[in-house]
Design an enzyme around this catalytic site. Structure first.
Site, short mmCIF file in Angstrom:
data_model
loop_
_atom_site.label_atom_id
_atom_site.label_comp_id
_atom_site.label_asym_id
_atom_site.label_seq_id
_atom_site.Cartn_x
_atom_site.Cartn_y
_atom_site.Cartn_z
N ARG A 64 0.85 -1.19 0.00
CA ARG A 64 0.00 0.00 0.00
C ARG A 64 0.89 1.24 0.00
O ARG A 64 2.11 1.16 0.09
CB ARG A 64 -0.91 0.01 1.25
CG ARG A 64 -0.16 -0.33 2.52
CD ARG A 64 -0.81 0.17 3.77
NE ARG A 64 -0.75 1.62 3.85
CZ ARG A 64 0.33 2.30 4.18
NH1 ARG A 64 1.47 1.68 4.45
NH2 ARG A 64 0.30 3.62 4.22
N ASP A 253 -2.58 10.48 -2.01
CA ASP A 253 -2.79 9.40 -2.97
C ASP A 253 -3.15 9.93 -4.35
O ASP A 253 -2.93 9.25 -5.34
CB ASP A 253 -3.88 8.46 -2.46
CG ASP A 253 -3.39 7.60 -1.31
OD1 ASP A 253 -2.98 6.46 -1.56
OD2 ASP A 253 -3.38 8.08 -0.17
#
Length: 379
Positions: A64, A253
């Site tokens: 991640r 992100d």
């Protein structure tokens, strides 16, 4: 397919394991990941032999963090090519594994483009696979270099905004070496301050519902000997009110063209608190996280996670009868709202720090200029 095996040192302490690495055992190339769902209790490696296993690892958050997802996506394309699978099919599956983090699709496209270019030149499948792997390794190396530059730019900005050192920094989610080819994004700035004797305290949000702060950021801070304190997400307001926060540092992100920042859910409330208390709110991310094709925050697709991540507590060492294999903490049938990210508007962001420098104030024009400058450097 994937399988797992634990790693430990002779003295019983966990050994240092990279977050991601390419390996070529006799049975064929594999992508090896540090399984982040098992931290901090165990350092366990997850071995992926095909792109579908990597997709599962991405969706389960075994791997991640925006920059690392880009690296993983590129290696996933290379793995499909090296193993003789359909590369375009693998690329589609990988790019769609998580919708919000733009770096994932960027990494996939880079390796896929290298593969296609090699085929177009008549190099054959083996040469094309080598080209995809070279592209992935290049991205991995570039991210490590970008991490170091972000740390330097971020520390310089902190010193400009907060002269005198003794920084008390609040961070959210996990932005260290576990999400990067180097030492991370926002965490790398805090780590640079620590090494330079200018970090007084790292406040670590636990980061609900998956506790990336408690499990991962605290793990990295402890390994680096940093002065850190863990707090529940909803305790941050009391820290601000007490005057205990000098700056907020988070990653991202996806950053839209207007400067809107999508980051782990809980980031936006920190930005509101920071603005009210006149505390700098700084986003640290590589230029690849800036998505000029996404015009504004409303256009960012926010990933919705399963409800059981809220209604249950999970542990690698405990498995019970909950829907997600965890310990139920809410009545059976409880509906949960579980977005993985929230979006902070640019007017609440003090600065965006990248490997190419900082943007402040955050405007569409400044971001476009930064991205143009980055492309010129790359070319």
């Amino acid at each position: 397919m994937a399988d797992q095996y634990a790693q430990s040192g002779e003295d019983g302490r966990p050994t240092e394991i990279p977050a991601i690495r390419w390996d070529e055992p006799p049975e064929g190339p594999v992508l090896v990941l540090l399984d982040q769902t098992r931290l901090p209790a165990e350092e366990v490696e997850l071995v992926c032999t095909d792109a579908s296993a990597l997709v599962d690892a991405i969706r389960s958050l075994a791997v991640r963090g925006a920059p690392l997802l880009g690296i993983a996506g590129a290696y996933g394309v290379a793995l499909a090519a090296a193993r003789g699978f359909d590369v375009d099919e693998a690329a589609i599956a990988l790019a769609g594994a998580r919708p919000t983090a733009v770096n994932l699709s960027v990494g996939v496209r880079r390796a896929q483009a290298a593969h296609r270019a090699a085929l177009a030149e008549g190099g054959g499948a083996e040469r094309a696979a080598e080209a995809a792997l070279a592209a992935a390794r290049r991205l991995h190396r570039e991210d490590a270099e970008a991490s170091a530059r972000m740390a330097a730019h971020g520390l310089a900005l902190l010193d400009e905004l907060l002269p005198g050192g003794g920084h008390r920094i609040l961070t959210h989610c996990n932005t260290g070496a576990l999400v990067s080819g180097g030492e991370g994004t926002a965490f790398a700035v805090a780590l640079a301050a620590h090494r330079d004797g200018r970090l007084r305290r790292l406040w670590v949000d636990e980061t609900r519902p998956l506790l990336q702060g408690a499990r991962l950021t605290a793990y990295e801070a402890a390994r680096n000997g940093m002065a850190y304190t863990l707090l529940t997400d909803n305790a941050a307001g009391s820290l601000f009110a007490a005057g205990e926060v000098d700056a907020v540092l988070i990653g991202a992100d996806r950053i839209a063209a207007d400067g809107s920042v999508a980051n782990k859910v809980g980031s936006y409330p920190l930005a509101v608190l920071a603005r009210y208390h006149h505390v700098p709110f700084i986003v640290v991310a590589p230029v690849t996280t800036v998505d000029m094709d996404t015009p504004d925050g409303a256009s960012i697709e926010v990933e919705q996670r399963p409800g059981f991540e809220v209604t249950e507590i999970t542990s690698p060492q405990v498995t019970v009868s909950g829907a997600g294999g965890g310990i139920p903490v809410a009545p059976l049938g409880t509906q949960a709202y579980n977005p993985a990210f929230d979006v902070t508007p640019p007017e609440l962001v003090t600065a965006i720090v990248t490997e190419e420098g900082a943007v402040s104030p955050v405007t569409a024009e400044a971001l476009a200029e930064l991205c143009d400058r980055s492309r010129q450097v790359t070319i």
